[in-house]
Design a protein around this motif. Structure first.
Motif, PDB file in Angstrom:
ATOM      1  N   GLY A  24      -7.915  -7.004  -4.611  1.00  0.00           N
ATOM      2  CA  GLY A  24      -8.263  -7.174  -3.201  1.00  0.00           C
ATOM      3  C   GLY A  24      -7.039  -7.189  -2.309  1.00  0.00           C
ATOM      4  O   GLY A  24      -7.052  -6.634  -1.206  1.00  0.00           O
ATOM      5  N   CYS A  25      -5.961  -7.805  -2.782  1.00  0.00           N
ATOM      6  CA  CYS A  25      -4.717  -7.826  -2.003  1.00  0.00           C
ATOM      7  C   CYS A  25      -4.149  -6.416  -1.852  1.00  0.00           C
ATOM      8  O   CYS A  25      -3.644  -6.049  -0.787  1.00  0.00           O
ATOM      9  CB  CYS A  25      -3.703  -8.750  -2.663  1.00  0.00           C
ATOM     10  SG  CYS A  25      -4.090 -10.511  -2.516  1.00  0.00           S
ATOM     11  N   VAL A  26      -4.206  -5.632  -2.935  1.00  0.00           N
ATOM     12  CA  VAL A  26      -3.759  -4.240  -2.838  1.00  0.00           C
ATOM     13  C   VAL A  26      -4.577  -3.493  -1.789  1.00  0.00           C
ATOM     14  O   VAL A  26      -4.041  -2.736  -0.969  1.00  0.00           O
ATOM     15  CB  VAL A  26      -3.869  -3.533  -4.204  1.00  0.00           C
ATOM     16  CG1 VAL A  26      -3.614  -2.037  -4.063  1.00  0.00           C
ATOM     17  CG2 VAL A  26      -2.889  -4.133  -5.199  1.00  0.00           C
ATOM     18  N   ALA A  27      -5.883  -3.717  -1.793  1.00  0.00           N
ATOM     19  CA  ALA A  27      -6.753  -3.063  -0.810  1.00  0.00           C
ATOM     20  C   ALA A  27      -6.374  -3.450   0.616  1.00  0.00           C
ATOM     21  O   ALA A  27      -6.423  -2.624   1.528  1.00  0.00           O
ATOM     22  CB  ALA A  27      -8.215  -3.425  -1.089  1.00  0.00           C
ATOM     23  N   VAL A  28      -5.963  -4.705   0.824  1.00  0.00           N
ATOM     24  CA  VAL A  28      -5.563  -5.144   2.165  1.00  0.00           C
ATOM     25  C   VAL A  28      -4.288  -4.431   2.608  1.00  0.00           C
ATOM     26  O   VAL A  28      -4.162  -4.019   3.769  1.00  0.00           O
ATOM     27  CB  VAL A  28      -5.374  -6.674   2.190  1.00  0.00           C
ATOM     28  CG1 VAL A  28      -4.755  -7.108   3.511  1.00  0.00           C
ATOM     29  CG2 VAL A  28      -6.705  -7.380   1.987  1.00  0.00           C
ATOM     30  N   VAL A  29      -3.313  -4.269   1.703  1.00  0.00           N
ATOM     31  CA  VAL A  29      -2.083  -3.567   2.071  1.00  0.00           C
ATOM     32  C   VAL A  29      -2.394  -2.118   2.422  1.00  0.00           C
ATOM     33  O   VAL A  29      -1.878  -1.567   3.405  1.00  0.00           O
ATOM     34  CB  VAL A  29      -1.044  -3.610   0.927  1.00  0.00           C
ATOM     35  CG1 VAL A  29       0.286  -3.052   1.415  1.00  0.00           C
ATOM     36  CG2 VAL A  29      -0.846  -5.018   0.423  1.00  0.00           C
ATOM     37  N   VAL A  30      -3.245  -1.477   1.607  1.00  0.00           N
ATOM     38  CA  VAL A  30      -3.645  -0.097   1.901  1.00  0.00           C
ATOM     39  C   VAL A  30      -4.346  -0.031   3.253  1.00  0.00           C
ATOM     40  O   VAL A  30      -4.081   0.855   4.075  1.00  0.00           O
ATOM     41  CB  VAL A  30      -4.553   0.448   0.787  1.00  0.00           C
ATOM     42  CG1 VAL A  30      -5.138   1.806   1.176  1.00  0.00           C
ATOM     43  CG2 VAL A  30      -3.778   0.569  -0.527  1.00  0.00           C
ATOM     44  N   ALA A  31      -5.250  -0.996   3.495  1.00  0.00           N
ATOM     45  CA  ALA A  31      -5.964  -1.016   4.778  1.00  0.00           C
ATOM     46  C   ALA A  31      -5.011  -1.223   5.943  1.00  0.00           C
ATOM     47  O   ALA A  31      -5.246  -0.721   7.052  1.00  0.00           O
ATOM     48  CB  ALA A  31      -7.025  -2.114   4.759  1.00  0.00           C
ATOM     49  N   ALA A  32      -3.910  -1.947   5.719  1.00  0.00           N
ATOM     50  CA  ALA A  32      -2.948  -2.207   6.801  1.00  0.00           C
ATOM     51  C   ALA A  32      -2.323  -0.905   7.285  1.00  0.00           C
ATOM     52  O   ALA A  32      -2.297  -0.626   8.492  1.00  0.00           O
ATOM     53  CB  ALA A  32      -1.865  -3.176   6.323  1.00  0.00           C
TER      54      ALA A  32
END
Length: 730
Positions: A24-32
């Protein structure tokens, strides 16, 4: 029974949820970083294709997650090269023709040193081209459980946009925290760490947020924990050499003299041209200047401009033809560029040719607009409200030429919108809130609104900054202050070129500016006057008005020879009867019947809510780690037993007894009976009695009010005795 241990199923679950948290944290960085690219796309293009390629990249990563690492890197590189190739096919031919290895290197260095992606030609195509490659690679690594590598790829991509200046403080903060979380949770999952180690990581992330909110590398920087305030920092002038103009918020213009002009005629002095509207500001892209216009056919004017303080722009009357005294070039967009920074006393001479300002002549020009001009100066962001488009259409109904469209919108804005330098900063799209709302604005609001409304009707228009003529101090001399910095609109008229329109109410603006000049003089501010401006505004000797300080109120901001003449020429009054009077058109109402944005409370931005969510999570983890949550629970919940059905009261009492026993000894294992658990931990008589009452209530159904009262009393007694004992599970 032996001391309890954590079952294997629980261990597997612990690893799984930590791995899920890392993903989920990886997904947040990608979303950023994708949010940065998405914002770019919505300014210039329809985001449908962008969303499609991003989703496709994620799906492809899932399908090919078994692909060896080296092949995955090669595929990502191929996707990037292919995307950039498609981007080059979308850029203007002039840019493509000038492409060379040196040009590519220069552009790359520029991006890495603060050149915004929004200033690139075909910025939307570029964003769509570069998005899938890092997204595919980060998703591929995340699907394989390599969360640290995935976070590294995503964080490096976000870092690129930090260097270009396109990533906001909040987006950067969220991305950095998520990357740290991905590394931390991924490591914990790989080593099957304990719950306490997870709590330490969560607290560390929260501490990072608090630190970023209280210590910033940018003086006066906005904390990401709270939404931005309603005003911008004060600015001495609206004019700068930057390629971006932020619009909105209160403004404090500099009353000091910027430069002095010697010329035969008063003029507006053009300094910046901007073509791309973002919803809250204007960007000058590489396309400005490439969309050439016919040479103006008006009279020539010569100006000598002498700097009174440091200037990083070279103002000139439009349209400059030549410049001498400094090493500068005349760009096709009507600007002096590539010149030096001027110091006090530096001067240069500009020869310009003024555009024709005959409204009747201009209204007859209904020819075709060149494709290059239309492609550059009809752009509108996705945030443009349909109600603004509809209002512009109703105001210009019956208009046949570009100049007639412009005159109608100019008059409506002058008649219906209030002027103030203390304007609030909009929460959403600036033009939407200004046009449909009732809040005041200053020149950038008026010019932005008119430009957007014209573009919505297919009329090429651009946002221009510079200076009004200033205060006339002699027959051929003007003093220009920071207060005279201004923004207006230039409209493309076929076969005539760019023609100026100014929708800002000149009377209100001049009055506000003069009040500030008077206040600055009274407070002893230096450099408010030059070339005799303190003696009042010069007037011709054949007029009855004398040269006194009281006459300054008519010309401190706008020269009397140039601006009113053109305003009258462009006024709707000359076209009366051609279409409806725009001054009588009322803006459409917003939600709930109110004009403009709806009232009532609004949620903070999603990015702010996300950061607050991480902070709250850290606070909860810290409370659990320190035992504070347990103490609160014991102090409140353990001793508070709600009244109700006797069987339910007994059940609630035993839950509290069980909690105390688990804190004292161990957790009750899955499948272990209450009787076995109580016996194994050697519980005292009070706990055994509550357990017996619970067993009788559940299986025999025989319990009364007296039994319930006894169970509550015993549970409270156990909770009170054990409230200060440490938790053996810590």
């Amino acid at each position: 029974m032996s001391t309890a241990h954590v079952p294997d199923a629980a261990s597997d679950w612990s690893v799984s949820w930590r791995s899920l948290a890392a993903g989920g944290c990886v997904a947040v960085v990608v979303a950023a970083y994708l949010s940065v690219l998405y914002d770019v796309v919505t300014v210039v293009d329809d985001p449908t294709l962008f969303v499609g390629v991003v989703v496709g990249a994620v799906v492809l990563a899932g399908v090919l997650r078994a692909l060896p690492w080296t092949y995955a890197v090669g595929l990502a590189s191929a996707i990037l090269v292919g995307g950039l190739g498609l981007y080059l096919s979308a850029v203007p031919p002039a840019y493509f023709d000038a492409l060379s290895p040196l040009r590519v290197l220069q552009d790359t260095v520029a991006l890495l040193t603060g050149y915004s992606v929004l200033r690139m030609p075909a910025a939307g195509a570029w964003a769509t081209a570069v998005a899938p490659a890092p997204t595919f690679l980060a998703a591929y690594l995340a699907f394989r459980g390599q969360h640290t590598r995935a976070a590294g790829v995503a964080a490096a991509t976000l870092g690129f946009f930090v260097l270009t200046g396109d990533s906001t403080t909040t987006t950067t903060l969220v991305g950095v925290l998520a990357a740290a979380g991905a590394v931390g949770f991924g490591t914990l999952a790989a080593h099957a760490a304990s719950a306490r180690q997870t709590q330490v990581l969560t607290v560390a992330l929260a501490v990072m947020i608090v630190g970023s909110a209280t210590v910033t590398a940018v003086p006066g920087g906005q904390s990401p924990l709270v939404p931005a305030s309603s005003s911008n920092p004060s600015a001495g002038s609206l004019v700068s050499a930057d390629g971006y103009v932020d619009v909105g918020g209160s403004l404090d213009l500099d009353p000091r003299v910027q430069f002095v002009v010697e010329s035969e005629r008063a003029s507006y002095y053009q300094a910046g041209v901007y073509d791309r509207y973002t919803g809250d500001g204007w960007v000058r892209t590489a396309d400005v200047g490439s969309a050439t216009a016919p040479a103006p056919t008006g009279e020539r004017v010569r100006q000598r401009i002498t700097a009174e303080r440091t200037l990083d722009v070279l103002p000139s009357a439009p349209v400059p033809l030549s410049v001498s005294g400094i090493d500068a070039e005349v760009a096709d967009g009507g600007l002096l560029v590539d010149g030096p920074t001027l110091r006090a006393g530096d001067s240069y001479v500009v020869e310009s040719r003024r555009p024709v300002n005959d409204s009747v002549d201009l209204s007859r020009e209904t020819g075709a607009v060149p494709d290059r001009v239309a492609a550059t100066y009809l752009q509108l962001p996705d945030s443009t409200d349909d109600r603004v488009v509809d209002l512009a259409a109703s105001l210009t109904e019956g208009a046949e030429s570009n100049s007639e469209h412009a005159a109608a919108l100019e008059r409506w804005l002058e008649a219906n919108k209030q002027y103030s330098l203390d304007a609030p900063k909009p929460d959403d799209d600036l033009v939407t809130e200004f046009v449909l709302g009732d809040a005041p604005g200053y020149c950038t609001y008026f010019a932005s609104a008119m430009t957007v409304m014209l573009r919505s009707q297919g009329v090429p228009a651009r946002f221009v900054t510079g200076f009004t003529p200033g205060q006339q101090v002699a027959e051929d001399e003007w003093v220009v202050r920071g207060l005279d910095s201004h923004a207006w609109v230039e409209v493309y008229v076929p076969d005539r070129g760019w023609v100026r329109f100014d929708p800002t109410p000149s009377g209100e603006r001049t009055s506000v500016e003069q009040q500030r000049i008077t206040a600055a003089r009274a407070s002893g501010t230096e450099s408010v006057d030059a070339a005799g401006s303190q003696d009042g505004t010069w007037t011709p000797t054949n007029e009855t008005t004398t040269t006194t300080a009281t006459t300054e109120t008519t010309s401190a901001g706008v020269g009397q020879s140039d601006a009113p003449t053109e305003q009258a020429a462009y006024g709707v009054g000359n076209l009366e009867g051609r279409y409806s009077d725009p001054a009588n058109v009322t803006p459409p109402t917003g939600p709930g019947g109110a004009t403009g944005s709806s009232g009532g409370p609004t949620l903070p931005p999603a990015s702010t809510l996300l950061v607050w969510g991480v902070l709250v999570g850290g606070a909860v983890a810290g409370a659990r780690y320190s035992g504070l949550s347990g103490r609160v629970y014991r102090a409140v919940c353990l001793r508070w037993l709600p009244r109700g059905d006797p069987r339910e009261e007994v059940e609630e009492a035993f839950e509290r007894v069980e909690y105390v026993l688990e804190r004292q000894h161990r957790e009750r294992e899955s499948g272990e009976t209450v009787r076995d658990f109580v016996a194994d931990v050697h519980a005292d008589d009070r706990a055994r009695r509550v357990a017996a009452l619970r067993e009788r209530a559940r299986y025999a159904g025989r319990v009364d009010r007296a039994d319930a009262a006894e169970a509550r009393r015993l549970a409270r007694s156990l909770a009170a005795e054990n409230s200060r004992l440490p938790d053996p599970r810590r």
